[in-house]
Every structure is written in structure tokens, then in C-alpha cells.
Design a protein around this motif. Structure first.
Motif, PDB file in Angstrom:
ATOM      1  N   ALA A  62       0.830  -1.208   0.000  1.00  0.00           N
ATOM      2  CA  ALA A  62       0.000   0.000   0.000  1.00  0.00           C
ATOM      3  C   ALA A  62       0.860   1.252   0.000  1.00  0.00           C
ATOM      4  CB  ALA A  62      -0.938  -0.002   1.202  1.00  0.00           C
ATOM      5  N   ASP A  63       1.951   1.218   0.762  1.00  0.00           N
ATOM      6  CA  ASP A  63       2.848   2.369   0.815  1.00  0.00           C
ATOM      7  C   ASP A  63       3.639   2.507  -0.487  1.00  0.00           C
ATOM      8  OD1 ASP A  63       1.965   2.867   3.370  1.00  0.00           O
ATOM      9  OD2 ASP A  63       3.686   1.919   4.349  1.00  0.00           O
ATOM     10  N   VAL A  64       3.982   1.380  -1.096  1.00  0.00           N
ATOM     11  CA  VAL A  64       4.672   1.434  -2.386  1.00  0.00           C
ATOM     12  C   VAL A  64       3.766   2.080  -3.428  1.00  0.00           C
ATOM     13  CG1 VAL A  64       5.605   0.042  -4.268  1.00  0.00           C
ATOM     14  CG2 VAL A  64       6.139  -0.555  -1.899  1.00  0.00           C
ATOM     15  N   ALA A  65       2.501   1.665  -3.446  1.00  0.00           N
ATOM     16  CA  ALA A  65       1.559   2.223  -4.417  1.00  0.00           C
ATOM     17  C   ALA A  65       1.388   3.722  -4.227  1.00  0.00           C
ATOM     18  CB  ALA A  65       0.208   1.512  -4.290  1.00  0.00           C
ATOM     19  N   ALA A  66       1.228   4.142  -2.983  1.00  0.00           N
ATOM     20  CA  ALA A  66       1.039   5.569  -2.710  1.00  0.00           C
ATOM     21  C   ALA A  66       2.300   6.373  -3.018  1.00  0.00           C
ATOM     22  CB  ALA A  66       0.638   5.766  -1.243  1.00  0.00           C
ATOM     23  N   GLY A  67       3.450   5.790  -2.724  1.00  0.00           N
ATOM     24  CA  GLY A  67       4.700   6.518  -2.917  1.00  0.00           C
ATOM     25  C   GLY A  67       5.132   6.645  -4.356  1.00  0.00           C
ATOM     26  N   LEU A  68       4.574   5.795  -5.239  1.00  0.00           N
ATOM     27  CA  LEU A  68       4.983   5.815  -6.643  1.00  0.00           C
ATOM     28  C   LEU A  68       3.857   6.277  -7.575  1.00  0.00           C
ATOM     29  CD1 LEU A  68       7.139   2.553  -6.754  1.00  0.00           C
ATOM     30  CD2 LEU A  68       7.938   4.925  -6.834  1.00  0.00           C
ATOM     31  N   ALA A  69       2.901   6.991  -7.015  1.00  0.00           N
ATOM     32  CA  ALA A  69       1.847   7.658  -7.794  1.00  0.00           C
ATOM     33  C   ALA A  69       0.946   6.691  -8.551  1.00  0.00           C
ATOM     34  CB  ALA A  69       2.458   8.677  -8.762  1.00  0.00           C
ATOM     35  N   PHE A  70       0.808   5.445  -8.056  1.00  0.00           N
ATOM     36  CA  PHE A  70      -0.226   4.587  -8.601  1.00  0.00           C
ATOM     37  C   PHE A  70      -1.570   5.065  -8.070  1.00  0.00           C
ATOM     38  CE2 PHE A  70       3.489   1.893  -9.131  1.00  0.00           C
ATOM     39  CZ  PHE A  70       3.258   1.308 -10.367  1.00  0.00           C
ATOM     40  N   THR A  71      -2.629   4.806  -8.815  1.00  0.00           N
ATOM     41  CA  THR A  71      -3.952   5.286  -8.398  1.00  0.00           C
ATOM     42  C   THR A  71      -4.308   4.758  -7.023  1.00  0.00           C
ATOM     43  OG1 THR A  71      -4.624   5.279 -10.727  1.00  0.00           O
ATOM     44  CG2 THR A  71      -6.365   5.450  -9.079  1.00  0.00           C
ATOM     45  N   ASP A  72      -4.052   3.474  -6.795  1.00  0.00           N
ATOM     46  CA  ASP A  72      -4.283   2.845  -5.500  1.00  0.00           C
ATOM     47  C   ASP A  72      -3.542   1.504  -5.498  1.00  0.00           C
ATOM     48  OD1 ASP A  72      -5.894   1.161  -7.075  1.00  0.00           O
ATOM     49  OD2 ASP A  72      -7.729   2.222  -6.510  1.00  0.00           O
ATOM     50  N   GLN A  73      -3.719   0.743  -4.418  1.00  0.00           N
ATOM     51  CA  GLN A  73      -2.987  -0.517  -4.319  1.00  0.00           C
ATOM     52  C   GLN A  73      -3.435  -1.513  -5.383  1.00  0.00           C
ATOM     53  OE1 GLN A  73      -2.872  -2.187  -0.371  1.00  0.00           O
ATOM     54  NE2 GLN A  73      -1.926  -4.099  -1.045  1.00  0.00           N
ATOM     55  N   SER A  74      -4.714  -1.491  -5.752  1.00  0.00           N
ATOM     56  CA  SER A  74      -5.192  -2.426  -6.768  1.00  0.00           C
ATOM     57  C   SER A  74      -4.593  -2.108  -8.136  1.00  0.00           C
ATOM     58  CB  SER A  74      -6.721  -2.406  -6.845  1.00  0.00           C
ATOM     59  OG  SER A  74      -7.193  -1.146  -7.286  1.00  0.00           O
ATOM     60  N   HIS A  75      -4.318  -0.829  -8.389  1.00  0.00           N
ATOM     61  CA  HIS A  75      -3.672  -0.432  -9.638  1.00  0.00           C
ATOM     62  C   HIS A  75      -2.254  -1.004  -9.691  1.00  0.00           C
ATOM     63  CE1 HIS A  75      -2.119   3.012 -12.410  1.00  0.00           C
ATOM     64  NE2 HIS A  75      -2.425   1.938 -13.107  1.00  0.00           N
ATOM     65  N   LEU A  76      -1.509  -0.859  -8.593  1.00  0.00           N
ATOM     66  CA  LEU A  76      -0.178  -1.454  -8.517  1.00  0.00           C
ATOM     67  C   LEU A  76      -0.263  -2.967  -8.711  1.00  0.00           C
ATOM     68  CD1 LEU A  76       2.869  -1.558  -7.836  1.00  0.00           C
ATOM     69  CD2 LEU A  76       2.213  -1.636  -5.411  1.00  0.00           C
ATOM     70  N   HIS A  77      -1.222  -3.611  -8.027  1.00  0.00           N
ATOM     71  CA  HIS A  77      -1.391  -5.062  -8.111  1.00  0.00           C
ATOM     72  C   HIS A  77      -1.592  -5.500  -9.561  1.00  0.00           C
ATOM     73  CE1 HIS A  77      -2.943  -8.980  -6.443  1.00  0.00           C
ATOM     74  NE2 HIS A  77      -3.499  -9.001  -7.642  1.00  0.00           N
ATOM     75  N   LYS A  78      -2.490  -4.822 -10.271  1.00  0.00           N
ATOM     76  CA  LYS A  78      -2.811  -5.188 -11.645  1.00  0.00           C
ATOM     77  C   LYS A  78      -1.607  -5.009 -12.562  1.00  0.00           C
ATOM     78  CE  LYS A  78      -5.967  -4.031 -15.436  1.00  0.00           C
ATOM     79  NZ  LYS A  78      -7.127  -3.190 -15.843  1.00  0.00           N
ATOM     80  N   ARG A  79      -0.935  -3.861 -12.443  1.00  0.00           N
ATOM     81  CA  ARG A  79       0.204  -3.589 -13.326  1.00  0.00           C
ATOM     82  C   ARG A  79       1.391  -4.491 -13.001  1.00  0.00           C
ATOM     83  NH1 ARG A  79      -1.354  -1.182 -17.896  1.00  0.00           N
ATOM     84  NH2 ARG A  79      -2.358   0.816 -17.569  1.00  0.00           N
ATOM     85  N   PHE A  80       1.631  -4.743 -11.725  1.00  0.00           N
ATOM     86  CA  PHE A  80       2.755  -5.583 -11.309  1.00  0.00           C
ATOM     87  C   PHE A  80       2.551  -7.009 -11.806  1.00  0.00           C
ATOM     88  CE2 PHE A  80       5.622  -7.849  -8.545  1.00  0.00           C
ATOM     89  CZ  PHE A  80       6.628  -6.946  -8.245  1.00  0.00           C
ATOM     90  N   LYS A  81       1.344  -7.541 -11.612  1.00  0.00           N
ATOM     91  CA  LYS A  81       1.088  -8.906 -12.055  1.00  0.00           C
ATOM     92  C   LYS A  81       1.119  -8.994 -13.570  1.00  0.00           C
ATOM     93  CE  LYS A  81      -1.845 -12.918 -11.341  1.00  0.00           C
ATOM     94  NZ  LYS A  81      -3.020 -13.485 -10.637  1.00  0.00           N
ATOM     95  N   GLY A  82       0.633  -7.941 -14.249  1.00  0.00           N
ATOM     96  CA  GLY A  82       0.672  -7.937 -15.699  1.00  0.00           C
ATOM     97  C   GLY A  82       2.091  -7.961 -16.240  1.00  0.00           C
TER      98      GLY A  82
END
Length: 281
Positions: free
Chosen positions: A243-263
Motif C-alpha cells: 500500500a505504501d509502495v503504491a502511494a509513494g509511486l503515484a499509482f492510483t491505489d494498491q489495486s492499480h499497482l497489483h494489476k500492473r505488477f502482475k501484468g
């Protein structure tokens, strides 16, 4: 589960990107019938599955999967399902002012508004651009959305509009491209807009996006995402919560990071973090 396997029901998802002059509709219809109506915007839609029947310009049309509907501002049309299975589609409503800005940026001079020659187009490239633009705006990915919108509008204007003309070939600007690349490397933690990047490069937004892709293999938004994902790996491995990684790197939210990372990597941020902890134990 895909849309095709969902229970037989109608649904709509509507959103706006007011700053960009764009409205979005993603819908599935079974029995809904659009009455004859007009919009004051360009309507660019792609049918995802099923068949949507409509009347426009005195004739009937049927848009099946992969086809593009292109209605000019104030052009009357209607719409309904062609059969009992219904249809699903994505539609962009683009303000004429936004269309003009994109084209003047691309041609680097004042231009008139385009007039789509036909309301139904069989064009896989344009269909892909409409869908990517819609998804990027829906995800709140501003830099990607602006880039895809510019490509979509330019494609319509240069290939499917009355009086179509090819875009000018811009002069090479390697120094500007390097400045843009360096700006992306320095902007992992804050949003970047197409205007920001064009100003840094000293180029128009449209030509910057095309030259950047040629020079570095990816368009600016994809290059920035690549940089952020690599930094996300480093932070996750260091024990920073997702959650902190997502917020710190300007992802929309944690689910956005999750989707892009897994992709990109085939595993979730949590899986990567746990594996990194075990490696370091």
C-alpha cells in the motif's frame, strides 16, 4: 469471469475526465433502445461483443465485435440490440475543443475540425486505440490517456475524415527527447502530464510521444510505468508494504499497482515481497 459469462443483465458504467474534455460510457444492453438523439461531442465507440444496430445518415447499420462507431457532433442516431443476446461496447464522447487541440498540436498550426466520412468503420487499429483510450481514462492514468486520445483523434482525422491529410514529419530533436526521458526518471513519485513533458522537451505533445517511442522503444506513459515497477520491486524487497509502495509511486491505489505488477511479472506485489523476505532470511 468475462462479460460474456455474466448473468443476462444490463449494466452501465459512466465516468468523466472533465479536464481532458472526455466522457466515458461502458455498457451492456439487452432490451434498452436509444431513441433518435444527438450529442454535441464526437462519439467514438467500439463494440466488444454482440451486435448493436442503429440508424444514421438515412441508413441502417450493424456494429459487431471490433467495429468502430463514429458519430460527428450533432449527428442524429439511435441504437438497440440486434438480437436477444444484446451487446457490450465502450464509447468516448470527445469535446470538439479537445479534438481541435489534439490536431493543432499534431499539425503545429490551426486546423479545421474533421468530419467522419462514415458512421461505421471496420478498422482494427482504430478500434484498439478507442479501447485503450477508454481504459486509460477509466483507470485514471492521465499520461497514458492523453497519449492514446491523441493517437485516436489523429487516426480518425488522417484516415477516416473528409479531406484527410497526412501528418507532417517533425524534425529530429534528440536533446529534447533526452530531457523528457530524464524528467520521467526524476518523476517516479508524482504525476506527469503530457503538457509537462512537452514543455520539458520543447516539442509538441503529439510529436514527442511518437519520437519518444521510436527512440526508446516505448511511449512515455509505458516508459514511466516501467520505471515505477522497477522501483516498486526494490521497495517491496526492502520490506515496504504494498500500500505504501503504491502511494509513494503515484499509482492510483494498491489495486492499480497489483494489476500492473502482475501484468508485468506474473506475480502479485505481495508474492514478490514474501519471496524477497525468504531470500533474505
Amino acid at each position: 469471469m468475462t462479460d460474456e459469462t455474466l448473468p443476462m443483465r444490463e449494466w452501465t458504467v459512466y465516468a468523466t475526465a472533465a479536464a481532458a474534455g472526455v466522457e466515458l460510457l461502458h455498457a451492456r444492453f439487452l432490451r434498452h433502445v436509444y431513441e433518435r438523439h444527438v450529442h454535441d461531442a464526437y462519439c467514438l465507440g467500439v463494440t466488444e461483443w454482440g451486435v448493436q444496430a442503429f440508424h444514421c445518415r438515412g441508413a441502417g447499420h450493424a456494429s459487431s465485435a471490433g467495429m468502430v462507431m463514429a458519430f460527428n457532433p450533432d449527428e442524429p442516431h439511435d441504437g438497440h440490440a440486434a438480437d436477444a443476446q444484446g451487446f457490450a461496447y465502450r464509447m468516448l464522447y470527445v469535446d470538439p475543443g479537445a479534438v481541435r487541440r489534439v490536431l493543432e498540436d499534431a499539425y503545429e498550426r490551426p486546423v479545421g475540425l474533421p468530419f467522419a466520412r462514415a458512421p461505421l468503420l471496420v478498422d482494427a487499429r482504430l478500434a484498439g486505440l478507442v479501447a485503450r483510450t477508454h481504459r486509460a481514462f477509466a483507470a485514471g492514468d492521465g499520461l497514458a490517456a492523453e497519449g492514446w486520445l491523441a493517437e485516436t483523434v489523429a487516426d480518425l482525422a488522417t484516415r477516416h475524415a473528409a479531406g484527410s491529410a497526412s501528418l507532417p514529419r517533425p524534425g529530429n530533436n534528440p536533446a529534447g527527447l533526452r530531457r523528457a526521458r530524464d524528467h520521467l526518471h526524476a518523476s517516479l513519485e508524482q504525476p506527469v502530464t503530457a503538457d509537462d513533458l512537452a514543455s520539458v522537451a520543447g516539442m509538441s505533445r503529439f510529436h514527442l510521444a511518437r519520437q519518444f517511442r521510436t527512440a526508446f522503444g516505448l511511449p512515455p506513459h509505458a516508459y514511466l510505468l516501467h520505471l515505477r515497477l522497477m522501483e516498486a520491486r526494490r521497495r517491496l524487497a526492502a520490506g515496504v508494504p504494498p500500500a505504501d509502495v503504491a502511494a509513494g509511486l503515484a499509482f492510483t491505489d494498491q489495486s492499480h499497482l497489483h494489476k500492473r505488477f502482475k501484468g508485468a511479472y506474473g506475480i502479485t506485489p505481495g508474492q514478490y515481497a514474501r519471496a524477497s523476505i525468504r531470500r533474505g532470511a
